[in-house]
Design a protein around this motif. Structure first.
Motif, PDB file in Angstrom:
ATOM      1  N   VAL A 205      28.600  14.813  19.886  1.00 20.83           N
ATOM      2  CA  VAL A 205      28.794  15.663  18.715  1.00 20.83           C
ATOM      3  C   VAL A 205      27.563  15.608  17.820  1.00 20.83           C
ATOM      4  N   ALA A 206      27.095  14.395  17.527  1.00 20.38           N
ATOM      5  CA  ALA A 206      25.912  14.227  16.676  1.00 20.38           C
ATOM      6  C   ALA A 206      24.690  14.870  17.311  1.00 20.38           C
ATOM      7  N   ARG A 207      24.504  14.650  18.595  1.00 22.29           N
ATOM      8  CA  ARG A 207      23.345  15.218  19.293  1.00 22.29           C
ATOM      9  C   ARG A 207      23.419  16.742  19.325  1.00 22.29           C
ATOM     10  N   ALA A 208      24.633  17.283  19.509  1.00 20.35           N
ATOM     11  CA  ALA A 208      24.799  18.737  19.543  1.00 20.35           C
ATOM     12  C   ALA A 208      24.564  19.349  18.162  1.00 20.35           C
ATOM     13  N   LEU A 209      24.959  18.643  17.112  1.00 22.21           N
ATOM     14  CA  LEU A 209      24.704  19.147  15.755  1.00 22.21           C
ATOM     15  C   LEU A 209      23.201  19.274  15.513  1.00 22.21           C
ATOM     16  N   LEU A 210      22.435  18.255  15.904  1.00 25.52           N
ATOM     17  CA  LEU A 210      20.984  18.326  15.749  1.00 25.52           C
ATOM     18  C   LEU A 210      20.409  19.424  16.637  1.00 25.52           C
ATOM     19  N   PHE A 211      20.944  19.572  17.835  1.00 31.04           N
ATOM     20  CA  PHE A 211      20.496  20.618  18.765  1.00 31.04           C
ATOM     21  C   PHE A 211      20.691  22.000  18.148  1.00 31.04           C
ATOM     22  N   LYS A 277      28.252  28.562  24.669  1.00 35.42           N
ATOM     23  CA  LYS A 277      26.958  28.697  23.991  1.00 35.42           C
ATOM     24  C   LYS A 277      26.070  27.475  24.203  1.00 35.42           C
ATOM     25  N   LEU A 278      26.646  26.280  24.109  1.00 38.07           N
ATOM     26  CA  LEU A 278      25.847  25.075  24.332  1.00 38.07           C
ATOM     27  C   LEU A 278      25.353  25.007  25.769  1.00 38.07           C
ATOM     28  N   LEU A 279      26.194  25.396  26.706  1.00 38.64           N
ATOM     29  CA  LEU A 279      25.781  25.386  28.112  1.00 38.64           C
ATOM     30  C   LEU A 279      24.676  26.400  28.369  1.00 38.64           C
ATOM     31  N   ASN A 280      24.818  27.599  27.821  1.00 36.07           N
ATOM     32  CA  ASN A 280      23.792  28.633  28.012  1.00 36.07           C
ATOM     33  C   ASN A 280      22.464  28.238  27.371  1.00 36.07           C
ATOM     34  N   ALA A 281      22.547  27.456  26.288  1.00 32.84           N
ATOM     35  CA  ALA A 281      21.329  26.997  25.608  1.00 32.84           C
ATOM     36  C   ALA A 281      20.771  25.732  26.251  1.00 32.84           C
ATOM     37  N   GLU A 282      21.443  25.265  27.319  1.00 34.68           N
ATOM     38  CA  GLU A 282      21.012  24.104  28.115  1.00 34.68           C
ATOM     39  C   GLU A 282      21.053  22.792  27.341  1.00 34.68           C
ATOM     40  N   PHE A 283      22.077  22.645  26.508  1.00 32.56           N
ATOM     41  CA  PHE A 283      22.306  21.352  25.873  1.00 32.56           C
ATOM     42  C   PHE A 283      22.707  20.350  26.947  1.00 32.56           C
ATOM     43  N   GLU A 284      22.118  19.159  26.897  1.00 32.33           N
ATOM     44  CA  GLU A 284      22.384  18.130  27.900  1.00 32.33           C
ATOM     45  C   GLU A 284      23.359  17.079  27.348  1.00 32.33           C
ATOM     46  N   TYR A 285      24.545  17.069  27.900  1.00 34.76           N
ATOM     47  CA  TYR A 285      25.541  16.084  27.501  1.00 34.76           C
ATOM     48  C   TYR A 285      25.200  14.713  28.074  1.00 34.76           C
ATOM     49  N   ARG A 286      25.532  13.679  27.335  1.00 36.92           N
ATOM     50  CA  ARG A 286      25.413  12.321  27.857  1.00 36.92           C
ATOM     51  C   ARG A 286      26.717  11.871  28.499  1.00 36.92           C
ATOM     52  N   PHE A 287      27.818  12.477  28.047  1.00 41.20           N
ATOM     53  CA  PHE A 287      29.131  12.053  28.541  1.00 41.20           C
ATOM     54  C   PHE A 287      29.945  13.280  28.937  1.00 41.20           C
TER      55      PHE A 287
END
Length: 301
Positions: A205-211, A277-287
């Motif tokens: 969540v924190a990483r995605a907010l910064l992303f 949207k996060l997937l299309n923007a290529e956000f990389e999940y850690r979990f």
């Protein structure tokens, strides 16, 4: 960057602040408490008569609004539901007032929201393109919350609505309530087990907010869930496997409704929500794996 966070002392706010500081960003937290500085964070008083937080957040790059009474803390009495609603409306109104006052406005407002805006369903799959909106208590709260936040768009500010799924954290949120029966050796399927649980690890969540703050192409509703959505029965088995505890005793819906009241909807009902949207923007999940997320939170590597 210089980033202001309303609700920065809550579960998500603390994790986001820690991440931002580690990366060398400047953090300002708006708080109802006294004004002070600690561990490199400026705490600025707001939501009290006579306070002028706008004087301290001039020239910020981003504003993150996470403020609001927790959904998990207490039984949803009529009074508590009013507090949940009012806290979100009042804080978001104040955020918009502050933004209007600023001579140099931030590039982006990231406002908290929730997947509760989507109707409960065992068959539908929701993305940010879905127009359906729930009309129950949570759906109404989130709809009105987003409407207030979107006023920032008229100020020329990119506005992102972070629709949080069930956030997994060790000691806060819904997870401790779900993990406790397994720790006691009486874990099992909650309710029918067919209800969907759209989840995300608090670190992601924190990483995605910064992303989202850094990605100028993202705006509007953004689902903060993992693509690995689980039905409650599967989620329970994942907890059982991660903690090495039995999964055998079912928890009837009626028992939870009696124990939790209307708040039981948080675990008895759900939606299948994908983070398109996060997937299309290529956000990389850690979990992405539930088992991996649980093991990380409970240090079971």
């Amino acid at each position: 960057m210089k980033i202001a966070i309303a609700g920065g002392t809550g579960m998500v706010g603390r994790k986001l602040s820690k991440l931002l500081l580690e990366l060398g960003h400047e953090v300002i937290i708006l708080t109802r408490g006294e004004q002070y500085m600690k561990d490199g964070i400026h705490y600025i008083q707001w939501l009290k008569d006579g306070t002028t937080p706008e004087l301290y957040v001039e020239n910020i790059d981003a504003f993150v609004n996470l403020a609001g009474v927790s959904l998990n803390d207490r039984r949803w009495t009529k009074e508590q539901k009013q507090k949940i609603y009012d806290s979100r409306m009042e804080s978001t109104d104040e955020v918009i007032r502050i933004l209007q006052k600023l001579q140099h406005k931030p590039k982006v407002l990231v406002n908290a929201s929730a997947v509760g805006i989507y109707p409960i369903s065992q068959t539908a799959i929701y993305t940010e393109q879905s127009d359906e909106k729930a009309t129950d208590f949570l759906g109404t709260v989130v709809t009105h919350w987003e409407e207030k936040a979107q006023k920032a768009e008229k100020l020329g500010i990119r506005t992102c609505l972070s629709r949080f799924g069930v956030i997994l954290a060790k000691d806060e949120g819904a997870l401790p309530m779900m993990v406790l029966p397994y720790k006691l050796g009486v874990g099992g399927t909650i309710g029918s087990g067919r209800q969907w649980l759209s989840w995300i690890h608090v670190e992601d969540v924190a990483r995605a907010l910064l992303f989202v703050i850094e990605n100028e192409n993202l705006s509007g509703p953004i689902n903060f869930t993992t693509p690995n959505v689980k039905r409650m029965k599967e989620f329970g088995k994942a907890i059982s496997k991660a903690l090495n505890r039995p999964h055998w005793l079912s928890v009837p819906s009626i028992a939870l409704k009696l124990a939790l009241g209307e708040k039981s909807v948080l675990v008895l009902e759900g939606q299948h929500v994908l983070p398109e949207k996060l997937l299309n923007a290529e956000f990389e999940y850690r979990f992405v794996s539930v088992e991996e997320a649980i093991r990380d939170l409970y240090s079971l590597h």
